[in-house]
Design a protein around this motif. Structure first.
Motif, PDB file in Angstrom:
ATOM      1  N   ARG A 192     -30.957 -50.777  82.625  1.00 51.87           N
ATOM      2  CA  ARG A 192     -31.241 -49.458  82.039  1.00 51.87           C
ATOM      3  C   ARG A 192     -30.005 -48.564  82.013  1.00 51.87           C
ATOM      4  NH1 ARG A 192     -35.311 -52.195  80.214  1.00 51.87           N
ATOM      5  NH2 ARG A 192     -36.996 -52.564  81.721  1.00 51.87           N
ATOM      6  N   LEU A 193     -28.921 -49.024  82.665  1.00 51.62           N
ATOM      7  CA  LEU A 193     -27.708 -48.210  82.749  1.00 51.62           C
ATOM      8  C   LEU A 193     -26.572 -48.755  81.894  1.00 51.62           C
ATOM      9  CD1 LEU A 193     -27.781 -47.714  86.635  1.00 51.62           C
ATOM     10  CD2 LEU A 193     -28.439 -46.020  84.912  1.00 51.62           C
ATOM     11  N   LYS A 194     -26.874 -49.737  81.078  1.00 50.45           N
ATOM     12  CA  LYS A 194     -25.823 -50.458  80.339  1.00 50.45           C
ATOM     13  C   LYS A 194     -25.041 -49.594  79.367  1.00 50.45           C
ATOM     14  CE  LYS A 194     -29.263 -52.293  77.069  1.00 50.45           C
ATOM     15  NZ  LYS A 194     -30.452 -51.773  77.832  1.00 50.45           N
ATOM     16  N   GLY A 225     -18.883 -45.887  82.590  1.00 47.52           N
ATOM     17  CA  GLY A 225     -18.589 -46.121  83.988  1.00 47.52           C
ATOM     18  C   GLY A 225     -19.481 -47.152  84.630  1.00 47.52           C
ATOM     19  N   TYR A 226     -20.532 -47.555  83.901  1.00 47.88           N
ATOM     20  CA  TYR A 226     -21.414 -48.628  84.383  1.00 47.88           C
ATOM     21  C   TYR A 226     -21.331 -49.800  83.413  1.00 47.88           C
ATOM     22  CZ  TYR A 226     -25.306 -50.895  86.758  1.00 47.88           C
ATOM     23  OH  TYR A 226     -26.082 -51.786  87.460  1.00 47.88           O
ATOM     24  N   GLY A 227     -21.857 -49.617  82.216  1.00 46.20           N
ATOM     25  CA  GLY A 227     -21.704 -50.611  81.153  1.00 46.20           C
ATOM     26  C   GLY A 227     -22.453 -51.910  81.378  1.00 46.20           C
ATOM     27  N   ASP A 234     -34.150 -46.286  79.673  1.00 46.34           N
ATOM     28  CA  ASP A 234     -33.192 -45.822  78.669  1.00 46.34           C
ATOM     29  C   ASP A 234     -33.813 -45.883  77.276  1.00 46.34           C
ATOM     30  OD1 ASP A 234     -33.283 -48.606  78.779  1.00 46.34           O
ATOM     31  OD2 ASP A 234     -31.152 -48.877  78.319  1.00 46.34           O
ATOM     32  N   TYR A 235     -34.504 -46.981  76.983  1.00 44.30           N
ATOM     33  CA  TYR A 235     -35.071 -47.202  75.649  1.00 44.30           C
ATOM     34  C   TYR A 235     -36.514 -46.721  75.585  1.00 44.30           C
ATOM     35  CZ  TYR A 235     -36.272 -49.635  71.292  1.00 44.30           C
ATOM     36  OH  TYR A 235     -36.673 -49.944  70.010  1.00 44.30           O
ATOM     37  N   SER A 282     -37.565 -44.695  90.610  1.00 44.01           N
ATOM     38  CA  SER A 282     -37.308 -46.118  90.408  1.00 44.01           C
ATOM     39  C   SER A 282     -36.686 -46.448  89.062  1.00 44.01           C
ATOM     40  CB  SER A 282     -38.616 -46.906  90.557  1.00 44.01           C
ATOM     41  OG  SER A 282     -39.562 -46.506  89.576  1.00 44.01           O
ATOM     42  N   ILE A 283     -36.067 -47.622  89.040  1.00 46.00           N
ATOM     43  CA  ILE A 283     -35.394 -48.111  87.845  1.00 46.00           C
ATOM     44  C   ILE A 283     -35.426 -49.640  87.851  1.00 46.00           C
ATOM     45  CG2 ILE A 283     -33.130 -48.129  88.995  1.00 46.00           C
ATOM     46  CD1 ILE A 283     -31.898 -47.281  86.303  1.00 46.00           C
ATOM     47  N   ASP A 284     -35.418 -50.241  86.671  1.00 50.52           N
ATOM     48  CA  ASP A 284     -35.279 -51.694  86.507  1.00 50.52           C
ATOM     49  C   ASP A 284     -33.805 -51.991  86.269  1.00 50.52           C
ATOM     50  OD1 ASP A 284     -37.663 -53.298  86.623  1.00 50.52           O
ATOM     51  OD2 ASP A 284     -38.409 -52.231  84.878  1.00 50.52           O
ATOM     52  N   GLU A 285     -33.065 -52.235  87.323  1.00 53.11           N
ATOM     53  CA  GLU A 285     -31.646 -52.525  87.146  1.00 53.11           C
ATOM     54  C   GLU A 285     -31.327 -53.872  87.790  1.00 53.11           C
ATOM     55  OE1 GLU A 285     -28.206 -52.333  85.460  1.00 53.11           O
ATOM     56  OE2 GLU A 285     -29.741 -50.806  85.111  1.00 53.11           O
ATOM     57  N   GLU A 286     -31.730 -54.937  87.067  1.00 51.64           N
ATOM     58  CA  GLU A 286     -31.445 -56.294  87.530  1.00 51.64           C
ATOM     59  C   GLU A 286     -29.988 -56.660  87.264  1.00 51.64           C
ATOM     60  OE1 GLU A 286     -34.037 -59.013  85.517  1.00 51.64           O
ATOM     61  OE2 GLU A 286     -35.837 -57.816  85.930  1.00 51.64           O
ATOM     62  N   GLY A 287     -29.452 -56.089  86.197  1.00 47.94           N
ATOM     63  CA  GLY A 287     -28.167 -56.526  85.661  1.00 47.94           C
ATOM     64  C   GLY A 287     -28.392 -57.517  84.538  1.00 47.94           C
TER      65      GLY A 287
END
Length: 303
Positions: free
Chosen positions: A116-118, A122-124, A70-71, A106-111
């Motif tokens: 990257r989806l923050k 609908g995700y946030g 995202d960034y 691929s994506i880094d989505e650890e939470g």
């Protein structure tokens, strides 16, 4: 991993031999083509209308995969690849259609901090690893199931998570709440729950960061990090446990240094990989952390 790969290629060879004329059988890929398939790269572009450089890359290289952010650290703004939820999936579909070989997307989505989806509606914002591990098993499963379903909705098929580093006091992973627990068994069990949720949505989980960076006090994004004095045998336990329970484990190798194993960072070290294999992870697919991180790029040439 090797027995599975050998079996796959044997079956593929048999099928092709039986069903196609000899002259139409595809030639063995060159060493260069095989090397391209081992690379996952970053790129610019965020939609079918704003494709950036991705299609020219795919036209000229048969890469193994792409990673979405995202960034954008270059422009210091949130305009890299992920802007809105409605543009991600069609963009990913177009990219996959243009690829010479199916891609790891691929994506880094650890939470928590690493998400990257923050900013996507609908995700946030999502709970951190440390806070999730304190919940009941049922609640943990619900959170991971929701997260995995959302990630799949956007079209990703690989997630660089879960983190299976241990929580140490006053260390980077702990203060950022990116680790589940100080207890290696708890870490492995919660991580496997996350991984199973991802797999149910046809997303490949990637356990990270071998050999365990929980005790590190220097971020490998910014420089070399030696954990020789702080790393313990407990750090290996989650990796051993997930490899024993996951026949298709994928492990990310970090850039930390441990002089007791090798003078090279783990990501460049055959000794570290052999140590991982000895833990029961000989079947695991291994992926390095980002080679542009300063722990590598500030001390080694790209070659």
């Amino acid at each position: 991993m090797k027995p599975v790969v050998k079996t796959f290629f044997l079956c593929l060879t048999v099928v092709l031999t039986l069903s196609l004329p000899q002259q139409t059988i595809a030639q063995e890929p060159t060493t260069y083509q095989k090397a391209e398939q081992m690379i996952i790269i970053g790129f610019r572009g965020s939609s079918v209308k704003d494709t950036g450089d991705v299609f020219s890359i795919l036209q000229n290289m048969n890469v193994g995969g792409l990673i979405f952010f995202d960034y954008d650290t270059g422009t210091k703004s949130y305009n890299r690849n992920i802007k809105t939820g409605t543009t991600i999936r069609p963009f990913i579909a177009a990219i996959q259609d243009a690829a010479q070989t199916p891609l790891f997307l691929s994506i880094d989505e650890e939470g928590g901090k690493v998400s990257r989806l923050k900013k996507i509606s609908g995700y946030g914002k999502t709970s951190s690893a440390k806070s999730i591990a304190m919940l009941s098993s049922r609640k943990i499963q619900d959170i991971f199931a929701w997260r995995a379903k959302k990630i799949a909705t956007y079209g990703f098929n690989m997630n660089f998570a879960p983190v299976i580093d241990l929580c140490y006091q006053k260390t980077i992973m702990n203060t950022q709440e990116r680790c589940f627990s100080a207890n290696p068994t708890r870490v492995a069990n919660v991580a496997i729950s996350f991984a199973q949720s991802l797999k149910k949505q046809s997303i490949i989980p990637v356990y990270k960061h071998y050999p365990g960076i929980g005790s590190g006090t220097i971020d490998t994004h910014t420089g070399a990090a030696d954990i020789t004095a702080t790393h313990t045998e407990n750090d290996y336990v989650p990796f051993q446990m997930v490899c024993n329970k996951d026949p298709y484990a994928v492990i990310m190798i970090s850039h930390v240094q441990m002089t007791t194993v090798d003078t090279l960072p783990a990501s460049l070290s055959k000794n570290h990989i052999n140590t991982l294999r000895a833990l029961g992870c000989a079947h695991a697919l291994t992926i390095s952390d980002d080679m542009d991180m300063k722990a590598i790029s500030a001390h080694f040439s790209q070659e």
